[in-house]
Design an enzyme around this catalytic site. Sequence first.
Site, PDB file in Angstrom:
ATOM      1  N   ARG A 211       8.171   1.383   3.195  1.00 49.75           N
ATOM      2  CA  ARG A 211       6.843   1.420   3.482  1.00 49.75           C
ATOM      3  C   ARG A 211       6.519   0.623   4.855  1.00 49.75           C
ATOM      4  O   ARG A 211       5.869   1.268   5.600  1.00 49.75           O
ATOM      5  CB  ARG A 211       5.880   0.809   2.488  1.00 49.75           C
ATOM      6  CG  ARG A 211       5.571   1.587   1.186  1.00 49.75           C
ATOM      7  CD  ARG A 211       4.536   0.969   0.344  1.00 49.75           C
ATOM      8  NE  ARG A 211       5.061  -0.146  -0.256  1.00 49.75           N
ATOM      9  CZ  ARG A 211       4.300  -1.054  -0.233  1.00 49.75           C
ATOM     10  NH1 ARG A 211       2.879  -1.562   0.558  1.00 49.75           N
ATOM     11  NH2 ARG A 211       4.893  -2.380  -1.169  1.00 49.75           N
TER      12      ARG A 211
ATOM     13  N   TYR B  33       4.735   2.032   8.121  1.00 51.73           N
ATOM     14  CA  TYR B  33       3.466   1.438   8.840  1.00 51.73           C
ATOM     15  C   TYR B  33       3.476   1.459  10.545  1.00 51.73           C
ATOM     16  O   TYR B  33       2.818   1.539  11.153  1.00 51.73           O
ATOM     17  CB  TYR B  33       3.283   0.093   8.340  1.00 51.73           C
ATOM     18  CG  TYR B  33       3.009   0.115   6.601  1.00 51.73           C
ATOM     19  CD1 TYR B  33       2.345   1.205   6.219  1.00 51.73           C
ATOM     20  CD2 TYR B  33       3.226  -1.002   5.977  1.00 51.73           C
ATOM     21  CE1 TYR B  33       1.950   1.061   4.583  1.00 51.73           C
ATOM     22  CE2 TYR B  33       2.833  -1.209   4.800  1.00 51.73           C
ATOM     23  CZ  TYR B  33       2.470  -0.037   3.951  1.00 51.73           C
ATOM     24  OH  TYR B  33       2.178   0.141   2.641  1.00 51.73           O
TER      25      TYR B  33
ATOM     26  N   TYR C 101      -8.853   2.253   4.691  1.00 55.80           N
ATOM     27  CA  TYR C 101      -9.507   2.079   3.235  1.00 55.80           C
ATOM     28  C   TYR C 101      -9.932   0.607   3.134  1.00 55.80           C
ATOM     29  O   TYR C 101      -9.478  -0.154   3.356  1.00 55.80           O
ATOM     30  CB  TYR C 101      -8.617   2.625   2.112  1.00 55.80           C
ATOM     31  CG  TYR C 101      -9.483   2.651   0.736  1.00 55.80           C
ATOM     32  CD1 TYR C 101     -10.560   3.459   0.375  1.00 55.80           C
ATOM     33  CD2 TYR C 101      -8.949   1.913  -0.211  1.00 55.80           C
ATOM     34  CE1 TYR C 101     -11.002   3.464  -0.710  1.00 55.80           C
ATOM     35  CE2 TYR C 101      -9.524   1.946  -1.588  1.00 55.80           C
ATOM     36  CZ  TYR C 101     -10.355   2.610  -1.693  1.00 55.80           C
ATOM     37  OH  TYR C 101     -11.021   2.721  -3.175  1.00 55.80           O
TER      38      TYR C 101
END
Lengths: 74, 268
Positions: B72, B76, B98
């Site tokens: 991840r 990113y 979000y």
Amino acid sequence: MSKQLIEFLTELNTNEKLRKNFKSDKEQTMKKYGVPQSDAQLVLDKNYDEIMKKLGCDYDISRNSVIEAFKIKK
Amino acid sequence: MGKGSLIIVGTGILTPAHLSQESISRIKGADVIHALVPDPLGLSTVSKLNNNVKNLGELYYDNDSAKNGNNRLESYNLMVEAIMCDVRDGLEVCAIFYGHPGVFVFPSHVAVQKAKDEGYEAIMLPAISAEDCLFADLGIDPGDIGCQAYEASQFVFYKHSINSSAAMILWQLGVVGDVTLTKLTPAENGVKMLQERLKQYYPADHLVTLYEASTLPIMPPRIEKVTLSQLDKAPIRTITTLFVPPLKDPILDLDFCKKWNIDTSHFH
């Protein structure tokens, strides 16, 4: 999932009159808005998992942080 | 071509209801939008405000292929580079995340810092986070009793000075214990480790709340109370948060109050 349901849910977020109508008569309000019967039934059945699945919600991508330890080591 | 700039905004948890007027204005005014938004309601709302949208979701880590990096964190960094490419090209870039864009969002903070380091104007606007929803839905005022918050894995792996007289919020239960940054579920013993760590501070029958904010206007929030001993049996999902209420009242420091002539006769 129908575009109408996405539009309906989006509108429901910000339109107070629609929200009140929906609260008093969910079925008729969705019908009047043009939400297809199959989608409306999922809402009436409170089948939220299926609705989210059909909408294509992917909350895995809302996970966007790593703790400090990983930032240093990776 | 103008000098590039970056503004970071958040959709809130329920879009468009949580989108601020300021964020709407900045989305409309941007040359290009980079959006990492998990629900089609959010994406559709953003697209109506500005039709030049690049979906950062396409750069998210994919366990089945190596196209977006090996974990991840690498994905990113790809997102940050995609955002910065447009900033360097002289565009007014608006990146949308979000919830609150600065709460549990790694690429937003890195992008702002990188843009500033390279001499560009870069700011982040506040937005509604899951924590804000939790306070409203659970009727908790952090001002009453105090409140501490930890990412669940950090809480598990590190020694903390936990104040059991204040509330505690544990985030990202959905990846608790995962050290690989490649999983989107708790590690094999992740919830068990969390349970063991919590039991160092709280009794097994302490009632905790599994919380998930409402993400659709037709849907109530998840508010499920379980005891600590039941925690490993409860369903943990991507957006599950744990609220741990205080175990006891705080101890009044009588000596300190006396020294400063504080009248404690009405204190709880």
